[in-house]
Design a protein around this motif. Structure first.
Motif, PDB file in Angstrom:
ATOM      1  N   LYS A  85     -10.934  29.353   6.646  1.00 22.64           N
ATOM      2  CA  LYS A  85     -11.225  28.250   7.381  1.00 22.64           C
ATOM      3  C   LYS A  85     -11.818  28.797   8.948  1.00 22.64           C
ATOM      4  O   LYS A  85     -12.462  28.249   9.761  1.00 22.64           O
ATOM      5  N   ALA A  86     -10.827  30.180   9.218  1.00 18.85           N
ATOM      6  CA  ALA A  86     -11.456  30.621  10.520  1.00 18.85           C
ATOM      7  C   ALA A  86     -13.039  31.262  10.174  1.00 18.85           C
ATOM      8  O   ALA A  86     -13.652  31.523  11.147  1.00 18.85           O
ATOM      9  N   LEU A  87     -13.398  31.798   9.093  1.00 16.33           N
ATOM     10  CA  LEU A  87     -14.561  32.608   8.830  1.00 16.33           C
ATOM     11  C   LEU A  87     -15.781  31.584   8.650  1.00 16.33           C
ATOM     12  O   LEU A  87     -16.770  31.884   9.290  1.00 16.33           O
ATOM     13  N   LEU A  88     -15.513  30.542   8.019  1.00 12.08           N
ATOM     14  CA  LEU A  88     -16.613  29.580   7.610  1.00 12.08           C
ATOM     15  C   LEU A  88     -16.794  28.704   8.790  1.00 12.08           C
ATOM     16  O   LEU A  88     -15.914  28.125   9.695  1.00 12.08           O
ATOM     17  N   THR A  89     -18.038  28.107   8.739  1.00 13.22           N
ATOM     18  CA  THR A  89     -18.150  26.909   9.881  1.00 13.22           C
ATOM     19  C   THR A  89     -17.543  25.601   9.157  1.00 13.22           C
ATOM     20  O   THR A  89     -17.552  25.655   7.990  1.00 13.22           O
ATOM     21  N   PRO A  90     -17.375  24.878  10.012  1.00 17.46           N
ATOM     22  CA  PRO A  90     -16.932  23.426   9.504  1.00 17.46           C
ATOM     23  C   PRO A  90     -17.672  22.722   8.325  1.00 17.46           C
ATOM     24  O   PRO A  90     -16.873  22.399   7.380  1.00 17.46           O
ATOM     25  N   GLU A  91     -19.055  22.866   8.325  1.00 17.04           N
ATOM     26  CA  GLU A  91     -19.819  22.341   7.241  1.00 17.04           C
ATOM     27  C   GLU A  91     -19.489  23.190   5.657  1.00 17.04           C
ATOM     28  O   GLU A  91     -19.381  22.778   5.002  1.00 17.04           O
ATOM     29  N   GLN A  92     -19.627  24.515   6.179  1.00 11.84           N
ATOM     30  CA  GLN A  92     -19.344  25.457   5.105  1.00 11.84           C
ATOM     31  C   GLN A  92     -17.817  25.271   4.409  1.00 11.84           C
ATOM     32  O   GLN A  92     -17.891  25.245   3.127  1.00 11.84           O
ATOM     33  N   TYR A  93     -16.831  24.908   5.325  1.00  8.13           N
ATOM     34  CA  TYR A  93     -15.469  24.853   4.805  1.00  8.13           C
ATOM     35  C   TYR A  93     -15.301  23.537   4.029  1.00  8.13           C
ATOM     36  O   TYR A  93     -14.869  23.395   3.014  1.00  8.13           O
ATOM     37  N   LYS A  94     -16.140  22.489   4.464  1.00  6.11           N
ATOM     38  CA  LYS A  94     -16.045  21.236   3.918  1.00  6.11           C
ATOM     39  C   LYS A  94     -16.686  21.198   2.373  1.00  6.11           C
ATOM     40  O   LYS A  94     -16.288  20.641   1.715  1.00  6.11           O
ATOM     41  N   CYS A  95     -17.901  21.944   2.324  1.00  5.34           N
ATOM     42  CA  CYS A  95     -18.324  22.144   1.170  1.00  5.34           C
ATOM     43  C   CYS A  95     -17.463  23.023   0.235  1.00  5.34           C
ATOM     44  O   CYS A  95     -17.456  22.553  -0.836  1.00  5.34           O
ATOM     45  N   PHE A  96     -16.922  24.138   0.758  1.00  3.96           N
ATOM     46  CA  PHE A  96     -16.180  24.827  -0.082  1.00  3.96           C
ATOM     47  C   PHE A  96     -14.977  24.200  -0.713  1.00  3.96           C
ATOM     48  O   PHE A  96     -14.491  24.129  -1.617  1.00  3.96           O
ATOM     49  N   MET A  97     -14.240  23.056   0.174  1.00  5.03           N
ATOM     50  CA  MET A  97     -13.012  22.321  -0.098  1.00  5.03           C
ATOM     51  C   MET A  97     -13.463  21.417  -1.303  1.00  5.03           C
ATOM     52  O   MET A  97     -12.885  20.925  -2.054  1.00  5.03           O
ATOM     53  N   SER A  98     -14.741  20.948  -1.222  1.00  2.00           N
ATOM     54  CA  SER A  98     -15.311  19.795  -1.922  1.00  2.00           C
ATOM     55  C   SER A  98     -15.593  20.709  -3.429  1.00  2.00           C
ATOM     56  O   SER A  98     -15.345  19.790  -4.551  1.00  2.00           O
ATOM     57  N   HIS A  99     -16.135  21.714  -3.418  1.00  2.00           N
ATOM     58  CA  HIS A  99     -16.131  22.428  -4.764  1.00  2.00           C
ATOM     59  C   HIS A  99     -14.877  22.825  -5.417  1.00  2.00           C
ATOM     60  O   HIS A  99     -14.621  22.774  -6.570  1.00  2.00           O
ATOM     61  N   GLN A 100     -13.728  23.056  -4.633  1.00  2.00           N
ATOM     62  CA  GLN A 100     -12.453  23.366  -4.999  1.00  2.00           C
ATOM     63  C   GLN A 100     -11.867  22.130  -5.700  1.00  2.00           C
ATOM     64  O   GLN A 100     -11.046  22.233  -6.626  1.00  2.00           O
ATOM     65  N   VAL A 101     -11.998  21.055  -5.016  1.00  2.00           N
ATOM     66  CA  VAL A 101     -11.281  19.687  -5.457  1.00  2.00           C
ATOM     67  C   VAL A 101     -12.203  18.984  -6.578  1.00  2.00           C
ATOM     68  O   VAL A 101     -11.340  18.685  -7.393  1.00  2.00           O
ATOM     69  N   ASN A 102     -13.195  19.091  -6.582  1.00  2.00           N
ATOM     70  CA  ASN A 102     -13.860  18.465  -7.534  1.00  2.00           C
ATOM     71  C   ASN A 102     -15.029  19.426  -8.277  1.00  2.00           C
ATOM     72  O   ASN A 102     -16.218  19.680  -8.060  1.00  2.00           O
ATOM     73  N   PRO A 103     -14.434  20.301  -9.034  1.00  2.00           N
ATOM     74  CA  PRO A 103     -15.335  21.387  -9.717  1.00  2.00           C
ATOM     75  C   PRO A 103     -16.192  20.517 -10.630  1.00  2.00           C
ATOM     76  O   PRO A 103     -15.993  19.441 -11.171  1.00  2.00           O
ATOM     77  N   GLU A 104     -17.186  21.543 -11.144  1.00  2.00           N
ATOM     78  CA  GLU A 104     -18.150  20.651 -12.100  1.00  2.00           C
ATOM     79  C   GLU A 104     -17.281  20.120 -13.333  1.00  2.00           C
ATOM     80  O   GLU A 104     -16.501  21.111 -13.863  1.00  2.00           O
ATOM     81  N   PRO A 105     -17.721  18.986 -13.877  1.00  2.00           N
ATOM     82  CA  PRO A 105     -16.845  18.597 -14.944  1.00  2.00           C
ATOM     83  C   PRO A 105     -17.255  19.329 -16.309  1.00  2.00           C
ATOM     84  O   PRO A 105     -18.264  19.596 -16.487  1.00  2.00           O
ATOM     85  N   ARG A 106     -16.350  19.965 -16.938  1.00  2.00           N
ATOM     86  CA  ARG A 106     -16.349  20.824 -18.203  1.00  2.00           C
ATOM     87  C   ARG A 106     -16.654  19.432 -19.263  1.00  2.00           C
ATOM     88  O   ARG A 106     -15.998  18.387 -19.387  1.00  2.00           O
TER      89      ARG A 106
END
Length: 140
Positions: A85-106
């Protein structure tokens, strides 16, 4: 009987040697692959930010090799989230969290190979057909 026991002893020792001979990933390799994947997913091109992410991943990979209990894993995850959260920009962190919460469906694996989602009895109403009860009931 002696052959069976000796066979099991040999099999156990071979499996033990095989498990020990598997190469462990070095913390540097793990940190590099995690950093590359994160930079690729978040489109990070800033070299300073890349170096900081690599240093963070390397620190956590080294900690994982020292001790890896459940409590320490949870604490490392919380620490990593705070650092990200400290290293990434707010947009990057939001994108990171969206990848973590909604991973690609298997794609679901079906025990019979390609027979998944194939129903010979499709209902015209759009609702799935009710399963037949092949087991006898007591109240017939």
């Amino acid at each position: 009987m002696k052959r069976l026991v000796s066979f099991l002893v040999v099999l156990g020792s071979v499996l033990t040697l095989y498990a020990q001979s598997r190469p462990q990933r070095l913390p540097e390799e793990e940190a590099r692959t995690r950093t590359e994947r994160l930079c690729r997913e978040l489109s990070i091109t800033d070299s300073v930010q890349r170096q900081q992410l690599y240093a963070m991943h390397l620190q956590f990979a080294r900690q994982r090799q020292v001790s890896n209990t459940r409590q320490e894993i949870m604490q490392r995850m919380l620490d990593m989230d705070a650092k990200l959260k400290a290293l990434l920009t707010p947009e990057q962190y939001k994108c990171f969290m969206s990848h973590q919460v909604n991973p690609e469906p298997r794609r679901q694996q079906h025990p019979f190979g390609t027979m998944h989602n194939v129903s010979p009895h499709k209902s015209k109403s759009g609702t799935p057909p009710q399963p037949n009860n092949f087991l006898p009931t007591d109240h017939q």
